[in-house]
Design an enzyme around this catalytic site. Structure first.
Site, mmCIF file in Angstrom:
data_model
loop_
_atom_site.group_PDB
_atom_site.id
_atom_site.type_symbol
_atom_site.label_atom_id
_atom_site.label_comp_id
_atom_site.label_asym_id
_atom_site.label_seq_id
_atom_site.Cartn_x
_atom_site.Cartn_y
_atom_site.Cartn_z
ATOM 1 C CB SER A 146 -25.161 37.619 -91.635
ATOM 2 O OG SER A 146 -25.722 36.575 -91.147
ATOM 3 C CE1 TYR A 159 -24.243 35.711 -97.247
ATOM 4 C CE2 TYR A 159 -24.449 34.982 -95.018
ATOM 5 C CZ TYR A 159 -24.848 35.750 -95.918
ATOM 6 O OH TYR A 159 -25.647 36.723 -95.809
ATOM 7 C CE LYS A 163 -23.184 39.100 -95.658
ATOM 8 N NZ LYS A 163 -23.968 40.371 -96.349
#
Length: 252
Positions: A146, A159, A163
């Protein structure tokens, strides 16, 4: 030039919807035999039927498995080998984000779930698949990261940490698994998926004009990047992260 993956076998995690399903469909349309995997059997069965209807003659199988569970990698690889007799491509797309808020307020359980699915699961699947990937002499792994791994953003900081780590894991594995297996990543921007719905559904009209390409991403935009990275067109590409974000990072 048409990209073909005839006689290749691919595993796609998180394949029942969104980027995973679009990727599985595109790989199947290019001639690959595809094993879909995600947690829910009914969603997988529906996705496999949709791909079969869209690509007549496509060979599509599925196996229900939680990407974060320790037993899943062996089960997934065994299912691919049992069904198709080989494994050439792994797309680590499965991801989760059970927490939104300040990084220091995440619970241990939420931390563990995020890292188990987004990072450890991807590592474990490549570890389990490395021998069959190498056996074909030209295996390819693509990890779906991401642009969050390149940014600092409120609310989804942990999160994004997973990534960022996934992109570094991509480089590490590319160095270790070459020359027989290539490992790359794709870093999507904001894509119209169910997982990201909370970020775009009520804000799309305000967000899209900020991007140079004036729209949010679609799952097919990411699937196209994956198709390139697993094909012979990228035969001299490994250890890289391809950003596919409509120019979002240009905003600074």
């Amino acid at each position: 030039m048409e990209i073909r993956l005839d006689d290749k076998v691919a595993v796609v995690t998180g394949a029942s919807k969104g980027i995973g399903r679009a990727t599985a469909l595109m790989l199947a349309d290019a001639g690959a035999r595809v094993l879909l995997t995600s947690r829910k059997a009914d969603a997988l069965e529906a996705a496999a039927a949709e791909i079969g209807a869209a690509v007549p003659g496509a060979e599509v199988g599925w196996v229900a498995a939680n990407a974060g569970a320790p037993e899943s990698p062996a089960a997934i690889v065994a299912a691919a080998l049992d069904r198709f007799g080989a494994l050439d491509i792994v797309v680590n797309n499965a991801a989760t984000n059970p927490y939104f808020g300040p990084a220091l307020d995440i619970s241990d359980a939420q931390w563990d779930k995020t890292f188990d699915v987004n990072l450890r699961g991807a590592h474990a699947l490549v570890r389990e698949a490395r021998d069959p990937l190498a056996a074909g002499g030209g295996g390819a792994v693509v990890n779906i990261a991401s642009i969050g791994g390149l940014l600092v953003e409120p609310g989804i900081g942990i999160y994004n940490v997973t990534k960022a780590a996934l992109m570094h894991l991509t480089r590490t594995l590319a160095q270790e698994l070459g020359p027989t297996v290539r490992v790359n990543a794709v870093a999507p921007g904001l894509v119209r998926t169910d997982m990201a719905r909370g970020l775009w559904e009520e804000h799309e009209a305000a967000i899209a004009p900020r991007f140079p390409l004036q729209r949010l991403g679609e799952p097919e935009d990411i699937a196209g990047a994956v198709l390139y990275l697993v094909s012979d067109l990228s035969a001299w590409v490994t250890g890289t992260t391809l950003v596919v974000d409509g120019g979002a990072l240009l905003r600074g």
